[in-house]
Write a protein that holds these residues in place. Structure first.
Motif, PDB file in Angstrom:
ATOM      1  N   GLN A 285       1.219  -1.609  -0.121  1.00 41.96           N
ATOM      2  CA  GLN A 285       0.149  -0.020  -0.061  1.00 41.96           C
ATOM      3  C   GLN A 285       0.629   1.247  -0.084  1.00 41.96           C
TER       4      GLN A 285
ATOM      5  N   SER B 267      -5.488   3.942  -1.135  1.00 38.39           N
ATOM      6  CA  SER B 267      -6.480   3.069   0.381  1.00 38.39           C
ATOM      7  C   SER B 267      -7.204   2.186  -0.324  1.00 38.39           C
ATOM      8  N   LYS B 268      -7.055   0.853   0.415  1.00 35.25           N
ATOM      9  CA  LYS B 268      -8.152   0.184   0.442  1.00 35.25           C
ATOM     10  C   LYS B 268     -10.225   0.735  -0.307  1.00 35.25           C
ATOM     11  N   ASP B 269      -9.961   1.279   0.290  1.00 27.13           N
ATOM     12  CA  ASP B 269     -11.138   2.285   0.806  1.00 27.13           C
ATOM     13  C   ASP B 269     -11.122   3.271  -0.581  1.00 27.13           C
TER      14      ASP B 269
ATOM     15  N   TYR C 110      -5.492  -8.220   1.688  1.00 29.79           N
ATOM     16  CA  TYR C 110      -4.292  -7.816   1.652  1.00 29.79           C
ATOM     17  C   TYR C 110      -3.352  -9.272   1.774  1.00 29.79           C
TER      18      TYR C 110
ATOM     19  N   SER D 106      -2.798   5.235  11.573  1.00 25.04           N
ATOM     20  CA  SER D 106      -4.132   5.090  10.746  1.00 25.04           C
ATOM     21  C   SER D 106      -3.670   4.390   9.871  1.00 25.04           C
ATOM     22  N   ASP D 107      -5.013   4.345   8.361  1.00 21.31           N
ATOM     23  CA  ASP D 107      -4.641   3.406   7.411  1.00 21.31           C
ATOM     24  C   ASP D 107      -3.025   3.876   6.403  1.00 21.31           C
TER      25      ASP D 107
END
Length: 325
Positions: free
Chosen positions: A187, A191-193, A206, A304-305
């Motif tokens: 990453q 991000s994933k979002d 992931y 956090s992310d």
């Protein structure tokens, strides 16, 4: 080594089988013609990179993707429409004629379209994509300026295309496609979002611990020459090493030189902005690494992310994790 903004000069070197420094929005790359096996071998030799690590192909338009990849999933096109040009790398099935040196024999090719005007201008002027790992000796701090590339490779490559400081300053997010799902192998700023916003009805998961099928996956990476210690308690660590000459890497802190052992401070973002911190991280590591310090001390980022991504960079670069109860 010449530092130049001339796309024509860079094109000339590349068409003659040369390897150059290439600016992108993430980090600078060490670039060569994807169809030129000799150029690819030069990249591995100059960078001292293991041949088992695949390279990332850089393209300027979708036709270049189709020239090197096959069986491209429809969701790859959707993600490219959203994030390209930008810091997203996609692992696709390689066409059989793509040199195995670029793919590490895996049958896949990592592809992205960089968001940098000079890089895109050069790629658009070339009849071939470029393969380009980061322009640093294997395992060392990634370069975010042309001068970083110059200090690493002067005398080894003829030219670095000088595109200024990298805007993102952090390696791209790398994804692959498996059983109608998206797999995140590394990453970055995306991000994933962010991915789920584009393809909301798709499984995204992931596989960060996979060590073989994506570029830049080595456990030890991004390391300065100066020992780097990361800590969850800055005060205790500074007291512990009170006889050492320390460079401090902080975030949003007003830390002053209240400790006699602090020789230099670099604040990644006084506003606690993690994107700003990401863009400064490698540049500040380069600066502190040049100061003949005994060690560099860095606080862990918030979990956090993006903070988790930045902590991963620090951990891979560090010689010690100083954990306190």
């Amino acid at each position: 080594m010449i530092l130049s903004t001339s796309v024509q000069l860079a094109k000339t070197y590349l068409e003659k089988g040369g390897v150059i420094g290439l600016p992108t929005e993430t980090v600078y790359g060490l670039a060569g013609n994807i169809w030129d096996q000799e150029a690819i071998n030069k990249i591995f030799t100059i960078k001292e990179r293991p041949k088992s690590h695949p390279l990332i192909a850089h393209v300027a338009h979708w036709e270049q993707v189709e020239s090197i990849a096959t069986n491209i999933p429809a969701m790859a096109q959707l993600l490219a429409d959203k994030f390209w040009p930008g810091p997203l790398t996609m692992i696709l099935s390689a066409k059989p004629n793509v040199p195995s040196e670029a793919t590490a024999g895996l049958g896949t090719i990592a592809v992205r379209m960089p968001e940098h005007p000079l890089a895109l201008k050069l790629l658009s002027a070339l009849p071939f994509p470029l393969v380009a790992p980061s322009a640093n000796p294997f395992g060392k701090i990634s370069p975010t300026s042309a001068m970083h590339v110059f200090s690493y490779f002067k005398g080894k490559i003829p030219l670095t295309l000088d595109g200024g400081n990298c805007k993102v300053g952090l390696e791209s997010t790398i994804i692959g496609f498996k059983d109608d799902a998206v797999v995140i192998y590394r990453q970055g700023i995306i991000s994933k979002d962010d991915i789920l916003e584009v393809i909301p009805n798709t499984a995204v998961y992931y596989d960060i611990d996979n060590q073989s099928n994506y570029p830049g996956s080595h456990r030890a990476h991004y390391a300065p020459k100066t020992p780097l210690i990361i800590t969850d308690s800055l005060a205790e660590t500074l007291e512990k090493y009170d006889n050492s000459k320390i460079g401090l890497l902080v975030l949003g802190s007003d830390t002053e030189s209240t400790y006699s052992n602090i020789a230099a401070i670099r604040n990644l973002s006084k506003a606690n902005d993690l994107k700003e911190a990401a863009s400064n991280l490698y540049a500040f590591l380069h600066e502190l690494d040049s100061l003949n310090l005994d060690m560099i001390v860095a606080e862990l980022f918030p979990a956090s992310d993006l903070g988790i991504v930045l902590n991963d960079k620090l951990i891979r670069a560090s010689s010690q994790f100083d954990q306190h109860a």
